[in-house]
Structure formats: structure tokens, C-alpha cells
Motif scaffolding. Structure first.
Motif, mmCIF file in Angstrom:
data_model
loop_
_atom_site.group_PDB
_atom_site.id
_atom_site.type_symbol
_atom_site.label_atom_id
_atom_site.label_comp_id
_atom_site.label_asym_id
_atom_site.label_seq_id
_atom_site.Cartn_x
_atom_site.Cartn_y
_atom_site.Cartn_z
ATOM 1 N N LEU A 19 0.835 -1.208 0.000
ATOM 2 C CA LEU A 19 0.000 0.000 0.000
ATOM 3 C C LEU A 19 0.866 1.253 0.000
ATOM 4 O O LEU A 19 0.475 2.289 -0.546
ATOM 5 C CB LEU A 19 -0.948 -0.014 1.193
ATOM 6 N N GLY A 20 2.048 1.154 0.606
ATOM 7 C CA GLY A 20 2.993 2.264 0.530
ATOM 8 C C GLY A 20 3.398 2.542 -0.904
ATOM 9 O O GLY A 20 3.469 3.695 -1.346
ATOM 10 N N GLU A 21 3.656 1.463 -1.666
ATOM 11 C CA GLU A 21 3.983 1.628 -3.089
ATOM 12 C C GLU A 21 2.799 2.186 -3.862
ATOM 13 O O GLU A 21 2.954 3.062 -4.724
ATOM 14 C CB GLU A 21 4.414 0.284 -3.684
ATOM 15 N N HIS A 22 1.620 1.674 -3.564
ATOM 16 C CA HIS A 22 0.414 2.118 -4.269
ATOM 17 C C HIS A 22 0.126 3.600 -4.014
ATOM 18 O O HIS A 22 -0.235 4.340 -4.936
ATOM 19 C CB HIS A 22 -0.782 1.277 -3.819
ATOM 20 N N LEU A 23 0.310 4.035 -2.782
ATOM 21 C CA LEU A 23 0.014 5.422 -2.413
ATOM 22 C C LEU A 23 1.221 6.336 -2.580
ATOM 23 O O LEU A 23 1.118 7.547 -2.357
ATOM 24 C CB LEU A 23 -0.458 5.477 -0.952
ATOM 25 N N ASP A 24 2.353 5.740 -2.986
ATOM 26 C CA ASP A 24 3.614 6.478 -3.127
ATOM 27 C C ASP A 24 3.996 7.144 -1.804
ATOM 28 O O ASP A 24 4.338 8.330 -1.757
ATOM 29 C CB ASP A 24 3.503 7.518 -4.245
ATOM 30 N N LEU A 103 1.000 -8.692 -17.567
ATOM 31 C CA LEU A 103 1.268 -7.729 -18.638
ATOM 32 C C LEU A 103 0.032 -6.898 -18.957
ATOM 33 O O LEU A 103 0.118 -5.677 -19.141
ATOM 34 C CB LEU A 103 1.738 -8.467 -19.894
ATOM 35 N N LEU A 104 -1.117 -7.557 -19.007
ATOM 36 C CA LEU A 104 -2.356 -6.867 -19.362
ATOM 37 C C LEU A 104 -2.674 -5.768 -18.351
ATOM 38 O O LEU A 104 -2.960 -4.622 -18.722
ATOM 39 C CB LEU A 104 -3.492 -7.884 -19.439
ATOM 40 N N TYR A 105 -2.598 -6.100 -17.055
ATOM 41 C CA TYR A 105 -2.934 -5.132 -16.014
ATOM 42 C C TYR A 105 -1.840 -4.086 -15.822
ATOM 43 O O TYR A 105 -2.124 -2.924 -15.534
ATOM 44 C CB TYR A 105 -3.197 -5.842 -14.690
ATOM 45 N N ILE A 132 -3.524 -2.540 -7.856
ATOM 46 C CA ILE A 132 -2.948 -1.927 -6.669
ATOM 47 C C ILE A 132 -1.489 -2.331 -6.509
ATOM 48 O O ILE A 132 -0.628 -1.516 -6.175
ATOM 49 C CB ILE A 132 -3.767 -2.316 -5.426
ATOM 50 N N TYR A 133 -1.205 -3.608 -6.809
ATOM 51 C CA TYR A 133 0.173 -4.079 -6.707
ATOM 52 C C TYR A 133 0.318 -5.344 -7.547
ATOM 53 O O TYR A 133 -0.603 -6.150 -7.636
ATOM 54 C CB TYR A 133 0.529 -4.399 -5.247
ATOM 55 N N ILE A 142 2.026 -12.388 -8.009
ATOM 56 C CA ILE A 142 0.810 -11.938 -7.333
ATOM 57 C C ILE A 142 0.243 -10.738 -8.079
ATOM 58 O O ILE A 142 0.989 -9.930 -8.652
ATOM 59 C CB ILE A 142 1.081 -11.570 -5.854
ATOM 60 N N LEU A 143 -1.070 -10.664 -8.105
ATOM 61 C CA LEU A 143 -1.777 -9.475 -8.568
ATOM 62 C C LEU A 143 -2.717 -9.067 -7.441
ATOM 63 O O LEU A 143 -3.460 -9.901 -6.919
ATOM 64 C CB LEU A 143 -2.595 -9.759 -9.824
ATOM 65 N N VAL A 144 -2.672 -7.805 -7.065
ATOM 66 C CA VAL A 144 -3.605 -7.274 -6.076
ATOM 67 C C VAL A 144 -4.440 -6.207 -6.773
ATOM 68 O O VAL A 144 -3.902 -5.197 -7.242
ATOM 69 C CB VAL A 144 -2.882 -6.679 -4.855
#
Length: 467
Positions: A19-24, A103-105, A132-133, A142-144
Motif C-alpha cells: 500500500l505504501g507503493e500504491h500510495l507512493d 502484462l495486461l494489467y 494496486i500491486y 501476485i496481482l492485487v
């Protein structure tokens, strides 16, 4: 930070990291106050992967000793892992389904939407869940994604099938994917840039043994009744020809080639509806296309046959098929023409001629998916029974058994792609699907029997079983 291998390995620190990566933001500025992990799909709806729902309550700002209250945000997510079953896991790696979906996401759909906006800004973009990640390495995957259900999106009841408005919305959306990938490919060469995106004919070959086994079950079912015995024999006489027609069409050069979803059926579509004063379901606001693991590059007719014959009733097809095909063709041609890339040899008459030529595709996938998804006895749709090895004190034994299974899978999966292996897979699926055949013969599952027989009667009326 090490990526969890399954839902049970998800931890608070790992959620803070992603979530840190997602929210920068620095992970240290986030604290997961509470989180839950639960099943993300019904048995049978996600058997090629492990899907879990994750809800995380996250605090930002000062610590608990500060007089300033912390800001708390709840994140609702879906985490997708490779299947826990060693054979499925290895099969997915062999077919590169994890690489395709990542790749798609991560990149490809974003590029298509940027192209759409840059060329035709007034057109709506293709909607897929927000990433998200994601992580993909030789050992980690993993895909989140955002949890669409918490945002008001729902999947249509597969037993009812898609009605006309929902079918039209889905086909309009896939027409945009097809059109923009066709245009994008002219300057990027998708297959060359991304080797995991295989041709549709190559992707299709992996399903040949399953398709053959399903057709075998259908013939056995039809022959078990005097009313349909003749039809069963009719299909048996052209069984090899039907499958050959399906493969030959996608091996031949297509006037139009583009990105194909590959598994475009009822449960891979999620709809959001406008609210109404009385609380009933209103107009469709948006449709999301999900589950891109078997996307490929080839003729768009694959996706069209797939959704029409796996996810609709005969009544919908009888009333709306012509209108649907005209809408698809008009949307595709309009979009590619506005981007200065009109296709040749693709007017409506030529398009319909190709649709009829590929009719076997719709019949075969319709019969296979109908048996596989509407059955109540399909072993694939059953939740796995708890194992005695799940007990904590037997963890070393479980690790040893799983290691042996993984080793066996690495040996067996390459064999399944050989001619001998395909025959083995076909025989295995015939055994697996015996409960489905028994269910068909019993007539107790009226929806299953009706949908399957309608596919057979329509195909016969279309002359598909002529030797």
C-alpha cells in the motif's frame, strides 16, 4: 519484501509495503490496524488460481501517542496467486497465463486506453479493475486488484445467462479492446514485443483434449435417449471434422487480428448499475472485463462466439443475434476508421461470412462451458476437502508431499503437450466428467439440460453436422 505464496501468508507488514507503493508513501508512515483474508471466489470459478479477498484498515499520520487523531482508510482488495494445486500451478507457468495477465494489467490495457484517449478522446475507455500491486519473477507471482464488489459491481447469474442489455454492454466493451489493439499492433507488433502473448490458435490447442472429452460426454448423453439418439450419432459421425474446422479457422490468416480475451463468459464480466428510487436494478452504468490469463492474439470472432454461445439463452440469440453482430461490426469499424486504420476485406458481408465459417467454435465452446459451469456435480466445482496434513504438527510431512507433487508436475506437464500426453489428458477428463454425464442423463438439472440441448438443436439447424 518476500511475496506471499498464498492468502494464508499475507501479513500486516507486507500490506503496509504494497500500500505504501500504491500510495507512493513510505511504508513506515502506514500502519495496518486490522486486516482480514477470506475466499475470493466460489468453488469452480477460480480453479486455475487462488483468489482471496483482503480488507485492510490502515492508519496514516502520527502514532497512537499523538494528540492528533490518525487518519484511517479501509482498502478492499482481491489478491490473485497461482493455483495451490501443483499440477495447475505448473500448467499455468507452462502456458504463461500469469505473465499474460500481469502484462495486461501492468501495461498493455493502459497503452490501449491511452491510444483511445489520444485518438478519440470522447470515447469511453475499456474498464478493467484497478491494479494496486503486482509482482512477477521466476519464483514469485501476485496481482492485487481493487475489490469491485465493494464498489457496487456484481456478476450476472450464470444460470440465467446474459440478457440483451448485459450482452450488448459486454460486446460493446470487447469491440473496443479489439479495435484499439488492432490499431496499436500496427505500430508495436504485440506478439513480437510480448512473447507471452501467443496466437489464438496456439492458445486454443491447449484446450483440445478438454474439448474432445466434453464432446464425447455430449454424444453419450444424446445417445442415451431415443428422442436425441439420432442427433448423437450425427455428431459422432462428424466429431473429428468439427474439431478440425475449429482449429483450421484460427490457423488461417484473418483479415483482422487483435488482442483476444480468450475466456469471455458470464463470470468474467462484472456490471455496475445506476440506482433507482425503489431500490431495483437500474440501467447499466459500466461493465468490467476481468480474468485475462488466457488472452491471445488472433481473430476477434473467437471472443464473439465464446460469449454468445457460452453465456446466453436460445431466446436471446434468436431475437438479438443479428442486431448484436451488426453493433459489434459497426463499433469496431467506426473506431478503427476514426484512428485512420480501417481494415480491408472486412465489410459486414465479409464479416458475417467469417462468422458462419467459424460456427463450430461457438458450438464446441458452448457445449464445453455449459457442461463445465452449469453442472452441480462437476468435481472441479467442488470445494477441496480438508487434508489430514493441514494439522500444524504435520507441516514437515505436508511440505515433503507438496515437494513431491511439484516435482511430479514439472515432469508431467511437458508430457501433456505431446501427442501421447494429449490423449492421456483427454482420457483423464472423460473420467472426471462422468458425474456430469450422469447428471445430464438424470434430467434433474433443467437449466443445464435445456441450455445444452438448445446449443445442439441450433447447430443442427445451422447445418453444422452435415458430413
Amino acid at each position: 519484501m518476500k511475496t506471499p505464496r498464498s492468502g494464508k501468508d499475507i501479513t500486516g507488514p507486507w500490506l503496509e509495503y504494497i500500500l505504501g507503493e500504491h500510495l507512493d508513501k513510505p511504508p513506515a508512515s502506514l500502519k495496518v490496524v486490522n486486516f482480514t483474508v477470506g475466499p475470493g471466489a466460489d468453488p469452480g470459478d477460480g480453479f486455475n488460481s487462488e483468489l482471496v479477498k483482503v480488507t485492510a484498515e490502515v492508519a496514516e499520520g502520527e502514532d497512537d501517542n499523538s494528540p492528533v487523531p490518525q487518519q484511517t482508510t479501509t482498502f478492499s482488495m482481491v489478491a490473485k496467486f497461482l493455483s495451490l494445486d501443483p499440477m495447475n500451478r505448473e500448467m499455468n507457468r507452462k502456458m504463461q497465463t500469469n505473465q499474460r495477465e500481469y502484462l495486461l494489467y501492468k501495461e498493455l490495457m493502459g497503452n490501449l486506453n491511452m491510444l483511445l484517449v489520444s485518438k478519440i478522446s470522447e470515447e469511453p475507455k475499456v474498464s478493467i479493475p484497478k491494479l494496486i500491486y503486482g509482482k512477477l519473477t521466476a519464483k514469485e507471482y501476485i496481482l492485487v486488484l481493487e475489490n469491485l464488489k465493494t464498489k457496487g459491481y456484481e456478476t450476472n447469474d450464470k444460470r440465467k445467462g446474459l440478457d440483451w442489455p448485459h450482452l450488448l454492454a459486454a460486446v460493446d466493451s470487447i469491440a473496443r479492446v479489439h479495435a484499439m489493439s488492432y490499431v496499436y499492433n500496427k505500430s508495436h507488433d504485440i506478439k513480437k514485443e510480448h512473447s507471452c502473448i501467443v496466437t489464438t490458435s496456439k492458445s486454443l490447442s491447449a484446450f483440445a483434449p478438454v474439448m474432445t472429452a466434453m464432446l464425447h460426454g455430449l454424444i453419450s448423453f444424446l445417445k442415451s435417449s431415443k428422442e436425441t439418439e439420432a442427433l448423437g450419432q450425427k455428431i459422432a459421425d462428424v466429431k473429428s471434422t468439427l474439431i478440425q474446422k475449429c482449429f483450421s479457422f484460427f490457423m488461417s490468416e484473418s483479415p483482422v487480428s487483435c488482442l483476444i480475451h480468450g475466456d469471455l463468459w458470464n463470470n468474467n464480466l462484472m456490471y455496475k448499475h445506476k440506482g433507482t428510487e425503489d431500490g431495483t436494478e437500474g440501467e447499466i452504468e459500466e461493465v468490467m472485463l476481468i480474468d485475462w490469463g488466457v488472452c491471445s492474439f488472433g481473430s476477434p470472432l473467437y471472443d464473439l462466439h465464446y460469449i454468445v454461445y457460452t453465456s446466453t439463452t436460445r431466446q436471446v440469440r434468436q431475437v438479438h443475434l443479428d442486431e448484436l453482430l451488426r453493433h459489434y461490426h459497426a463499433t469496431f469499424v467506426r473506431l478503427v476508421t476514426l484512428t485512420d486504420a480501417p481494415p480491408s476485406n472486412w465489410d459486414y458481408d465479409q464479416f458475417i461470412a467469417k462468422w458462419k465459417e467459424s460456427r463450430a467454435v461457438g458450438f464446441l465452446f458452448g457445449c464445453a462451458l455449459t457442461q463445465g459451469t452449469l453442472s452441480t456435480t462437476n468435481p472441479i466445482n467442488k470445494k477441496p476437502e480438508p487434508s489430514v496434513l493441514d494439522k500444524p504438527y504435520l507441516a514437515p510431512a505436508k511440505a515433503l508431499v507438496n515437494g513431491m507433487k511439484s516435482g511430479l508436475a514439472k515432469v508431467m506437464v511437458p508430457i501433456t503437450f505431446s501427442s501421447v500426453g494429449r490423449s492421456m489428458v483427454e482420457d483423464m477428463f472423460k473420467q472426471i466428467m462422468k458425474p456430469v454425464l450422469d447428471e445430464l442423463k438424470s434430467g434433474k438439472n433443467q437449466v443445464l439440460n435445456t441450455r445444452l440441448l438448445d446449443l445442439v438443436y441450433e447447430a443442427d439447424e445451422d447445418g453444422l453436422f452435415v458430413a
